[in-house]
Design a protein around this motif. Structure first.
Motif, mmCIF file in Angstrom:
data_model
loop_
_atom_site.group_PDB
_atom_site.id
_atom_site.type_symbol
_atom_site.label_atom_id
_atom_site.label_comp_id
_atom_site.label_asym_id
_atom_site.label_seq_id
_atom_site.Cartn_x
_atom_site.Cartn_y
_atom_site.Cartn_z
ATOM 1 N N SER A 165 -1.429 -0.957 -11.185
ATOM 2 C CA SER A 165 -0.512 -0.470 -10.073
ATOM 3 C C SER A 165 0.551 -1.372 -9.631
ATOM 4 O O SER A 165 0.520 -2.583 -9.836
ATOM 5 C CB SER A 165 -1.372 0.153 -8.780
ATOM 6 O OG SER A 165 -2.133 -0.920 -8.342
ATOM 7 N N THR B 253 0.555 -1.119 -0.055
ATOM 8 C CA THR B 253 0.030 0.049 0.087
ATOM 9 C C THR B 253 0.831 1.321 0.197
ATOM 10 O O THR B 253 0.406 2.287 -0.744
ATOM 11 C CB THR B 253 -0.863 0.005 1.353
ATOM 12 O OG1 THR B 253 -0.270 -0.440 2.588
ATOM 13 C CG2 THR B 253 -2.223 -0.831 1.270
ATOM 14 N N SER C 285 2.456 1.301 -3.774
ATOM 15 C CA SER C 285 1.711 1.490 -4.887
ATOM 16 C C SER C 285 1.325 2.698 -5.703
ATOM 17 O O SER C 285 1.139 3.015 -6.720
ATOM 18 C CB SER C 285 0.375 0.537 -4.726
ATOM 19 O OG SER C 285 -0.329 1.216 -3.617
ATOM 20 N N GLN C 286 1.326 3.684 -4.720
ATOM 21 C CA GLN C 286 0.949 4.993 -5.175
ATOM 22 C C GLN C 286 2.313 5.698 -5.954
ATOM 23 O O GLN C 286 1.967 6.802 -6.685
ATOM 24 C CB GLN C 286 0.901 5.898 -3.939
ATOM 25 C CG GLN C 286 1.652 6.097 -3.048
ATOM 26 C CD GLN C 286 1.277 6.545 -1.476
ATOM 27 O OE1 GLN C 286 0.862 7.665 -1.441
ATOM 28 N NE2 GLN C 286 1.585 5.787 -0.254
#
Ligand code: KG4
Ligand code: ZN
Length: 330
Positions: A178, A36, A39-40
């Motif tokens: 992603s 998490t 992934s950005q």
């Protein structure tokens, strides 16, 4: 003497710890994933990876002992990834292991991450029939090796540029997926037709790999068309990768006397690769050995199992671990 090893893996973006016995049985395994966080950014952000390891390492180790209903007194030694990998991430695992080893009075052994992957197929069950040809396809590496037995590893050929996992992640990103894009790209590929003739660099020669030309061909294709069907691009890319990997495996098997083909590393989770490798082995009449999916990607259990190789080879603990390893130093 106890036959339990605590394995610690922090080379990239997973804090993963396990307790494994000398037969490869996994008594407990805990992984704190950083997906998490990264992934950005479309890939692993090294500084954030190290910081997340700092936060999760001790709780992950504690949970691993609790899950197995064991205490540090019950283990024989600590095996910790010493490289290759992200330097900041590696340092968190190494310093934690060094500190705990000193406090618990346990031997600390620095393990090559790639040996960990190579041994992952023998976790929980001795699957590998030696001598074996091993294809390692991960986010950081791609190579073929020959293993006469679990301890002796000979590198046959590696990638000259990108790894297969990296190519999957970059192509996936171009198609809007992603990080890590591998699993999603596989799913997308199943829905498409492999209609685009992407190149298969170096397919006709040797046991080395080259993936960057294929990745660039996908970039050029996407820039040259007004519109495209993402599923067809994915299917064509995956077909090209499978062609390359299976051709190289076949060549390696023809060159060396072997009883099995072993496919390890994150991309070994790909259903297309599993099925193509299975067809190849059936045709050639040799055994295919695959680690269960949970041991294909990075994990502490494979590091613990590889620690036994070092103990069996009589390699002494290295308090000053060598961090930048050449690919041949297993
Ligand atoms: O072995 P690994 O967990 O980490 C490294 O040591 O690099 O491999 C991670 C790589 C990523 O590039 C990811 O996209 C790829 O393995 N991967 C896959 C699949 N699952 C993970 N690639 C293709 N198909 C998959 N199902
Ligand atoms: Zn790995």
């Amino acid at each position: 003497m106890s036959d339990l090893i605590l394995g610690i893996e922090t080379s990239c973006d997973d804090t993963s710890v396990a307790i494994v016995d000398s037969k490869g049985n996994v008594l407990s395994s805990v992984t704190a994933s950083q997906t998490t966080i990264h992934s950005q950014f479309g890939g692993v952000f090294p500084e954030f990876a190290s910081r997340a390891h700092v936060v999760t390492i001790l709780p992950t180790i504690k949970e691993t002992f609790l899950k197995a209903n064991l205490t540090p007194k019950d283990i024989r030694a600590i095996g910790v990834t010493r490289g290759p990998g992200l330097i900041g991430s590696l340092l968190v695992g190494l310093n934690t292991a060094a500190g705990l080893g000193m406090g618990w009075n346990k031997q600390v052994i620095g393990i090559n991450h790639l040996r960990g992957h190579l041994r992952s197929a023998d976790l929980e069950e001795q699957r590998v029939k030696y001598p074996a040809i091993i294809l390692l396809v991960s986010g950081g590496h791609t190579f073929l090796a020959y293993m006469k037995d679990p301890v002796n590893i000979e590198l046959l050929g590696s990638t000259r540029d990108d790894s297969v996992g990296e190519a999957y992640d970059k192509v996936g990103r171009m198609l809007g997926l992603s990080y890590p894009a591998g699993p999603a790209l596989d799913k997308m590929a199943f829905k498409g037709t492999p209609s685009i003739p992407f190149p298969r660099p170096m397919i006709n020669e040797g046991l080395e790999f080259s993936l960057s030309g294929l990745k660039s061909a996908v970039t050029r294709y996407l820039a040259s068309v007004d519109s495209f069907v993402a599923e067809d691009v994915a299917a064509s890319f995956v077909e090209a990768v499978m062609d390359i990997l299976i051709t190289k495996c076949k060549r390696a098997i023809a060159k060396r006397d072997c009883a099995s083909l072993v496919v390890v590393g994150g991309v070994a989770a790909s259903p297309q690769l599993r099925s193509e490798a299975s067809k190849l082995c059936q045709n050639l009449g040799i055994e295919l050995c695959l680690p269960p999916l949970r041991w294909s990607t990075d994990n502490g259990a494979m590091i613990a199992l590889a620690t036994w190789d070092y103990i069996n080879m009589g390699i002494l603990p290295s308090p000053a671990p060598q961090l930048q390893l050449p690919i041949t130093d297993f």
